[in-house]
Design an enzyme around this catalytic site. Structure first.
Site, PDB file in Angstrom:
ATOM      1  CG  ASP A   1      -0.272   0.165   2.514  1.00  0.00           C
ATOM      2  OD1 ASP A   1       1.074   0.171   2.498  1.00  0.00           O
ATOM      3  OD2 ASP A   1      -1.112  -0.085   3.688  1.00  0.00           O
TER       4      ASP A   1
ATOM      5  CG  ASN B   1      -6.718  -0.597  -4.720  1.00  0.00           C
ATOM      6  OD1 ASN B   1      -6.365   0.418  -4.005  1.00  0.00           O
ATOM      7  ND2 ASN B   1      -7.139  -1.887  -4.104  1.00  0.00           N
TER       8      ASN B   1
ATOM      9  CG  HIS C   1      -7.553   7.386  -6.829  1.00  0.00           C
ATOM     10  ND1 HIS C   1      -6.919   7.168  -5.971  1.00  0.00           N
ATOM     11  CD2 HIS C   1      -8.449   8.408  -6.844  1.00  0.00           C
ATOM     12  CE1 HIS C   1      -7.628   7.996  -5.068  1.00  0.00           C
ATOM     13  NE2 HIS C   1      -8.434   8.576  -5.634  1.00  0.00           N
TER      14      HIS C   1
HETATM   15  P1  CNA Z   1      -3.071   3.757   2.043  1.00  0.00           P
HETATM   16  O1  CNA Z   1      -2.813   5.431   2.355  1.00  0.00           O
HETATM   17  O2  CNA Z   1      -1.723   3.150   1.914  1.00  0.00           O
HETATM   18  O3  CNA Z   1      -3.800   3.053   3.113  1.00  0.00           O
HETATM   19  C1  CNA Z   1      -4.143   1.876   3.375  1.00  0.00           C
HETATM   20  C2  CNA Z   1      -4.754   1.634   4.513  1.00  0.00           C
HETATM   21  O4  CNA Z   1      -4.901   0.097   4.377  1.00  0.00           O
HETATM   22  C3  CNA Z   1      -3.802   1.749   5.776  1.00  0.00           C
HETATM   23  O5  CNA Z   1      -4.787   2.169   6.875  1.00  0.00           O
HETATM   24  C4  CNA Z   1      -3.423   0.330   6.127  1.00  0.00           C
HETATM   25  O6  CNA Z   1      -3.195   0.106   7.669  1.00  0.00           O
HETATM   26  C5  CNA Z   1      -4.564  -0.458   5.657  1.00  0.00           C
HETATM   27  N1  CNA Z   1      -4.235  -2.006   5.289  1.00  0.00           N
HETATM   28  C6  CNA Z   1      -2.950  -2.258   4.782  1.00  0.00           C
HETATM   29  N2  CNA Z   1      -2.996  -3.515   4.584  1.00  0.00           N
HETATM   30  C7  CNA Z   1      -4.104  -4.212   5.113  1.00  0.00           C
HETATM   31  C8  CNA Z   1      -4.691  -5.417   4.932  1.00  0.00           C
HETATM   32  N3  CNA Z   1      -4.311  -6.513   4.622  1.00  0.00           N
HETATM   33  N4  CNA Z   1      -5.966  -5.359   5.580  1.00  0.00           N
HETATM   34  C9  CNA Z   1      -6.480  -4.417   6.111  1.00  0.00           C
HETATM   35  N5  CNA Z   1      -6.224  -3.207   6.054  1.00  0.00           N
HETATM   36  C10 CNA Z   1      -4.829  -3.056   5.305  1.00  0.00           C
HETATM   37  O7  CNA Z   1      -3.753   3.514   0.516  1.00  0.00           O
HETATM   38  P2  CNA Z   1      -5.131   4.284   0.273  1.00  0.00           P
HETATM   39  O8  CNA Z   1      -5.656   3.211  -0.803  1.00  0.00           O
HETATM   40  O9  CNA Z   1      -6.024   4.812   1.488  1.00  0.00           O
HETATM   41  O10 CNA Z   1      -4.446   5.528  -0.639  1.00  0.00           O
HETATM   42  C11 CNA Z   1      -5.198   5.887  -1.656  1.00  0.00           C
HETATM   43  C12 CNA Z   1      -4.022   5.966  -2.973  1.00  0.00           C
HETATM   44  C13 CNA Z   1      -3.379   4.337  -2.908  1.00  0.00           C
HETATM   45  C14 CNA Z   1      -4.750   5.687  -4.462  1.00  0.00           C
HETATM   46  O11 CNA Z   1      -4.380   6.879  -5.146  1.00  0.00           O
HETATM   47  C15 CNA Z   1      -4.161   4.507  -5.016  1.00  0.00           C
HETATM   48  O12 CNA Z   1      -3.780   4.519  -6.259  1.00  0.00           O
HETATM   49  C16 CNA Z   1      -2.983   3.985  -4.098  1.00  0.00           C
HETATM   50  N6  CNA Z   1      -2.173   2.798  -4.338  1.00  0.00           N
HETATM   51  C17 CNA Z   1      -2.887   1.760  -4.977  1.00  0.00           C
HETATM   52  C18 CNA Z   1      -2.363   0.409  -5.012  1.00  0.00           C
HETATM   53  C19 CNA Z   1      -2.969  -0.596  -5.669  1.00  0.00           C
HETATM   54  O13 CNA Z   1      -3.351  -0.432  -6.756  1.00  0.00           O
HETATM   55  N7  CNA Z   1      -3.018  -1.882  -5.076  1.00  0.00           N
HETATM   56  C20 CNA Z   1      -1.115   0.151  -4.410  1.00  0.00           C
HETATM   57  C21 CNA Z   1      -0.568   1.297  -3.570  1.00  0.00           C
HETATM   58  C22 CNA Z   1      -1.145   2.578  -3.672  1.00  0.00           C
END
Ligand code: CNA
Length: 428
Positions: A60, A133, A152
């Site tokens: 993340d 995502n 996004h």
């Molecule tokens: P973030 O800000 O990184 O938040 C992630 C949240 O999820 C945090 O509160 C973590 O504690 C929680 N978390 C992490 N792993 C787990 C899990 N296994 N189970 C439960 N909770 C968990 O990411 P957001 O999505 O809030 O931020 C938005 C951004 C992230 C968007 O613009 C995306 O494009 C961007 N993003 C996307 C990806 C993807 O497509 N997989 C990866 C990384 C970032």
């Protein structure tokens, strides 16, 4: 009330209405499961974030230590967010391209949570999945396109950041893999300079100006200060317009000659990026259209794996009606009504997880996969969830699952008409 970003405070809602949200049952996963089973909850709105894909191996953003923001040191970015910032990308495209290559859809399998989303659809209770995502895993799990809002953006298509010309995202990816940064091959038409205002128009402006001089003399005679102020401002504007027209008229012959002697088109050469929404860019129109519409119809909001720190996405909290229950499945409590910024202040749309007046918000403080498993257990859906997981298999090695994208096609050099601007067409 439902589509609003402002919801009433608990004390402004009758005790009976608040009681009826959970009908006297505890605010818990099992109660919510009960409401889904008895048909009380029929339309579930999901707001998902990077946390739902962590179990797939995609980090993340913000988890300390493992999040992408903590692991971007190699790129030497001024701030972690720079990688998704247009101005930075224009000068330094490499970090985003490298990251996009790492996140390129197809290399990861959907998680239990993605299969759960598909199960909600199969069970006929999924209103919509709004996801932040960009990994395409909801699609790969089989969630139908019409039930998905990729808020996004996605890797489904690509455009030039300068002329907005459309490009094949598969070609983009191939070039990235080959180590080059894809640039736009569109041909931009250079239009002739805009003609200056003609003599007749300038004459009218001059006449207006001289009539103001006369009107001012009259206003002085009766010391009408308001009129004098208004006329003074009008006079300034007219003088500016006349000066501008004179300047344009004087400069025009040289500009025209320069244009006539010069090329009539140029290579755009701007950088191309997949349609991932960068900071400062607008979200897809589908988000703005469906967020209030779906919000107002939802019977349950499930927030999954997001820090709720990006607006306007986080505002989905306030899109559902004040009597709609909200379930957060996330490691931490986020989006709280009383949290202090940063990242942001939610006020009355925020979750009231620790508020004694909470009548509708539930937090499953655990990993998403565990949370949805527990919910499915209460619902009696475990076998179906397992079956979906089993049924999903990555194709034999060498080929990745097909990621929906705009079909590869011959991208002809396209002439794009732009407004004439000297600065814009100055070659570097
Ligand atoms: P973030 O800000 O990184 O938040 C992630 C949240 O999820 C945090 O509160 C973590 O504690 C929680 N978390 C992490 N792993 C787990 C899990 N296994 N189970 C439960 N909770 C968990 O990411 P957001 O999505 O809030 O931020 C938005 C951004 C992230 C968007 O613009 C995306 O494009 C961007 N993003 C996307 C990806 C993807 O497509 N997989 C990866 C990384 C970032």
């Amino acid at each position: 009330m439902g589509a609003s970003l402002s919801v009433p405070e608990p004390q402004d809602i009758s005790t009976e209405d608040r009681f009826n949200v959970f009908r006297g049952l505890p605010l818990s996963l099992s109660s919510l499961a009960q409401f889904i089973k008895d048909g009380h909850i029929k339309r579930i709105l999901v707001a998902a974030g990077a946390g739902i894909s962590v179990a797939a191996g995609i980090p993340d953003f913000r988890t300390p230590g493992t999040g992408l923001y903590d692991n971007l040191q190699n790129y030497d970015l001024p701030t972690p967010e720079s990688v998704f910032t247009l101005d930075y990308f224009r000068d330094h495209p490499q970090p985003f391209c490298t990251l996009a290559n790492e996140l390129w859809p197809g290399g990861f399998k959907p998680t239990t949570t993605h299969h759960f989303l598909r199960l909600l659809e199969l069970r006929g209770v999924l209103l919509r999945v709004f996801t932040q995502n960009i990994d395409g895993l909801e699609r790969l799990a089989g969630v139908s396109e019409e039930l998905l809002v990729e808020a996004h953006g996605s890797f489904a298509d690509a455009h030039c950041i300068e002329c907005a010309g459309q490009h094949c995202v598969l070609d983009w990816h191939e070039q990235i893999q080959a180590g080059s940064i894809p640039r736009c091959g569109c041909t931009l038409v250079i239009p002739p300079p805009t003609s200056p205002p003609d003599e007749e128009q300038v004459k009218i402006l001059r006449q207006e100006l001289s009539s103001i001089v006369q009107q001012k003399a009259k206003a002085w005679a009766v010391t009408n200060w308001q009129m004098l102020t208004d006329l003074g401002m009008k006079e300034v504007r007219l003088k500016e317009k006349i000066a501008e027209a004179e300047q344009q008229t004087a400069a025009f012959p040289a500009l025209l000659a320069e244009w006539e002697a010069g090329p009539k088109d140029k290579l755009c050469d701007g950088f191309i990026k997949p349609d991932i929404v960068f900071f400062g860019e607008g979200l897809p129109a589908r988000f703005s259209y469906l967020a209030p519409k779906d919000g107002g119809r939802a019977d349950l909001l499930i927030v999954l794996g997001t820090s709720l720190s990006v607006m306007p996405f986080a505002g989905l909290l306030g899109r559902v009606p004040a009597l709609c229950p909200r379930l957060l499945i996330n490691r931490q409590a986020v989006g709280l009504h009383d949290q202090e910024s940063p990242p942001m202040f939610f006020g009355n749309i925020g979750l009231r997880l620790t508020d004694p007046q909470n009548y509708r918000d539930v937090h499953a403080a655990m990993d998403c996969d565990d949370g949805v498993r527990e919910l499915c257990g209460h619902l009696g859906w475990t076998e179906e969830l397992n079956a979906l997981e089993r049924a999903y298999q990555l194709p034999a090695s060498g080929s990745r699952p097909e990621v929906p994208h705009r079909k590869r096609r011959q991208h002809k050099l396209k002439a794009v008409r732009l407004r004439f601007s000297h600065q814009r067409f100055t070659m570097p």
